[in-house]
Design a protein around this motif. Structure first.
Motif, PDB file in Angstrom:
ATOM      1  N   VAL A  56      -6.273   4.113  -1.285  1.00 53.12           N
ATOM      2  CA  VAL A  56      -7.198   3.025  -1.280  1.00 53.12           C
ATOM      3  C   VAL A  56      -6.720   1.739  -1.470  1.00 53.12           C
ATOM      4  O   VAL A  56      -7.522   0.887  -1.297  1.00 53.12           O
ATOM      5  N   ALA A  57      -5.564   1.704  -1.904  1.00 56.49           N
ATOM      6  CA  ALA A  57      -4.899   0.225  -2.054  1.00 56.49           C
ATOM      7  C   ALA A  57      -3.368   0.382  -1.957  1.00 56.49           C
ATOM      8  O   ALA A  57      -2.917   1.480  -2.343  1.00 56.49           O
ATOM      9  N   LYS A  58      -2.851  -0.707  -1.400  1.00 54.36           N
ATOM     10  CA  LYS A  58      -1.270  -0.737  -1.299  1.00 54.36           C
ATOM     11  C   LYS A  58      -0.873  -2.156  -1.503  1.00 54.36           C
ATOM     12  O   LYS A  58      -1.512  -3.044  -0.716  1.00 54.36           O
ATOM     13  N   GLY A  59       0.524  -2.597  -1.962  1.00 56.09           N
ATOM     14  CA  GLY A  59       0.757  -3.861  -1.741  1.00 56.09           C
ATOM     15  C   GLY A  59       2.338  -3.835  -2.235  1.00 56.09           C
ATOM     16  O   GLY A  59       2.759  -2.885  -2.732  1.00 56.09           O
ATOM     17  N   ALA A  60       2.750  -5.075  -1.938  1.00 56.64           N
ATOM     18  CA  ALA A  60       4.073  -5.325  -2.030  1.00 56.64           C
ATOM     19  C   ALA A  60       4.352  -6.704  -3.021  1.00 56.64           C
ATOM     20  O   ALA A  60       3.619  -7.426  -2.749  1.00 56.64           O
ATOM     21  N   ASP A  61       5.297  -6.677  -3.664  1.00 55.19           N
ATOM     22  CA  ASP A  61       5.845  -7.835  -4.831  1.00 55.19           C
ATOM     23  C   ASP A  61       4.545  -8.239  -5.470  1.00 55.19           C
ATOM     24  O   ASP A  61       4.131  -7.438  -6.467  1.00 55.19           O
ATOM     25  N   PHE A  62       4.200  -9.388  -5.251  1.00 51.48           N
ATOM     26  CA  PHE A  62       2.935  -9.959  -6.000  1.00 51.48           C
ATOM     27  C   PHE A  62       1.979  -9.027  -6.023  1.00 51.48           C
ATOM     28  O   PHE A  62       1.189  -8.938  -6.996  1.00 51.48           O
ATOM     29  N   MET A  63       1.491  -8.552  -4.625  1.00 54.25           N
ATOM     30  CA  MET A  63       0.244  -7.706  -4.579  1.00 54.25           C
ATOM     31  C   MET A  63       0.564  -6.442  -5.346  1.00 54.25           C
ATOM     32  O   MET A  63      -0.673  -6.002  -5.969  1.00 54.25           O
ATOM     33  N   ALA A  64       1.810  -5.864  -5.383  1.00 50.42           N
ATOM     34  CA  ALA A  64       2.078  -4.764  -6.337  1.00 50.42           C
ATOM     35  C   ALA A  64       1.598  -4.977  -7.659  1.00 50.42           C
ATOM     36  O   ALA A  64       1.282  -4.148  -8.551  1.00 50.42           O
TER      37      ALA A  64
END
Length: 384
Positions: free
Chosen positions: A320-328
């Motif tokens: 439902v959601a994923k992110g890297a670095d800042f978004m993580a």
């Protein structure tokens, strides 16, 4: 721009000369037409009636078809002309005796009407074949896409200054040179033809009328075919020239290509802003789904993937959601605020982030690893 100049004598004083560097540009806009015309520009030019076409091609083939028809139907046409004259002159004595030398207007009109109708039917094949040949030549050169835009009245056509410029333009000079060349070539063909057959012309005095007409007809047709072939060579050369000239006239500057792309596809800045807004909206929707997730799997610092599993909605867990670095970091903060379990599993987090998009089901090869994480989270929450 300024430059310092000095006199050549002993006592000199420096002085400045102002000049504009734009004088040394390629054209008024400082740009060179180095780009090939785009499909849109060619289409717009076609709508305006601007195409790479040589009028000499249609003229040459029409001339050739005319003399070929004369070669085929020459004897038949001669017989029809002879019958017309015979019918007219045979009626003269009869009419003179019947009407005592006074020919009624109605009778004269009837004779002329019949003669003109016969001549019209005789010339009809030439008109029909000429039209068909001209149409085919134009169709082969530019295809079929008629436009009435060149026929629309324009006030600029009444401008005497523009008219004078067209008269003394390079195009008109080329047309003049081409006309002179055609006269020279045709004159040479005619001279070389009759110089070898001048004896035939002196024999016409000793021939009967029918034989003289036949001889002249054959000479004219043979000469016409030679002229048509020579004209076709000129037409072929003119067609190549018109193609190259049209391509050169349609060339574009780099700025024109960019402006056309902006007008047709939209400004890159506008498209980038639209894409940025769409990504922001997508992120907001994604972040709104984090509180409904069952677990957030982390790297722990670089990646974060939120997973939700509902057996009634889907057969497998959903990212439902994923992110890297800042978004993580934002996903983990939002998960902590909503009491969503965060589990560290570096290999699984990297695999999910790289291979599964938001809204997609977890692939079968990752079922076992994801199931173990979900089982651990359910055990912590006391779920079955």
């Amino acid at each position: 721009m300024y430059t310092v100049c000095r006199r050549a004598d002993a006592e000199y004083k420096p002085f400045l000369i102002e000049y504009n560097l734009q004088f040394f540009a390629e054209d008024a806009n400082g740009a060179e037409k180095s780009e090939q015309p785009t499909a849109k520009k060619l289409e717009d030019a076609r709508k305006d009636g601007q195409v790479a076409k040589s009028q000499e091609v249609a003229t040459a083939f029409s001339l050739l078809s005319l003399f070929l028809i004369l070669r085929i139907a020459y004897s038949l046409m001669g017989s029809i002309f002879t019958n017309i004259f015979a019918r007219v002159y045979d009626n003269i004595p009869l009419v003179a005796r019947t009407y005592e030398g006074r020919l009624p207007v109605a009778h004269i009109t009837n004779i002329i009407h019949n003669a003109m109708l016969t001549l019209l039917l005789l010339c009809a094949p030439f008109f029909i074949v000429g039209f068909i040949v001209a149409f085919i030549c134009d169709f082969i050169q530019v295809g079929y896409k008629p436009t009435t835009k060149p026929l629309q009245p324009k006030l600029s056509k009444l401008n005497p200054v523009s008219g004078m410029k067209k008269i003394f333009s390079a195009r008109k000079l080329f047309e003049l040179a081409k006309s002179i060349l055609k006269l020279i070539v045709m004159g040479f063909v005619i001279y070389s033809f009759f110089s070898k057959r001048n004896d035939y012309l002196f024999l016409l005095y000793d021939m009967p009328l029918s034989q003289a007409i036949g001889l002249m007809g054959n000479l004219i047709i043979d000469l016409g075919l030679r002229v048509a072939i020579a004209y076709m060579i000129i037409a072929f050369a003119d067609f190549i020239y018109q193609k190259r000239k049209f391509t050169k006239d349609m060339m574009m500057t780099k700025q024109e290509v960019k402006d056309e792309f902006k007008n047709s596809e939209g400004s890159p800045e506008v498209k980038s802003a639209q894409k940025r807004r769409m990504m922001e909206a997508s992120r907001r929707r994604m972040m709104q789904s984090v509180p409904q997730a069952d677990v957030v799997i982390t790297n722990p610092t670089h990646y974060a993937v939120a997973i939700k599993y509902d057996a009634e909605e889907a057969d497998a867990p959903i990212v439902v959601a994923k992110g890297a670095d800042f978004m993580a970091q934002k996903i983990k903060e939002l998960a902590k605020e909503n009491n969503v379990e965060i589990v560290e599993n570096k290999p699984l987090a990297r695999m999910l982030y790289a291979n599964v998009e938001v809204g997609e089901l977890v692939p079968p090869e990752l079922y076992k690893a994801v199931a173990e994480v979900l089982a651990y989270v359910y055990h912590l929450k006391g779920k079955a």
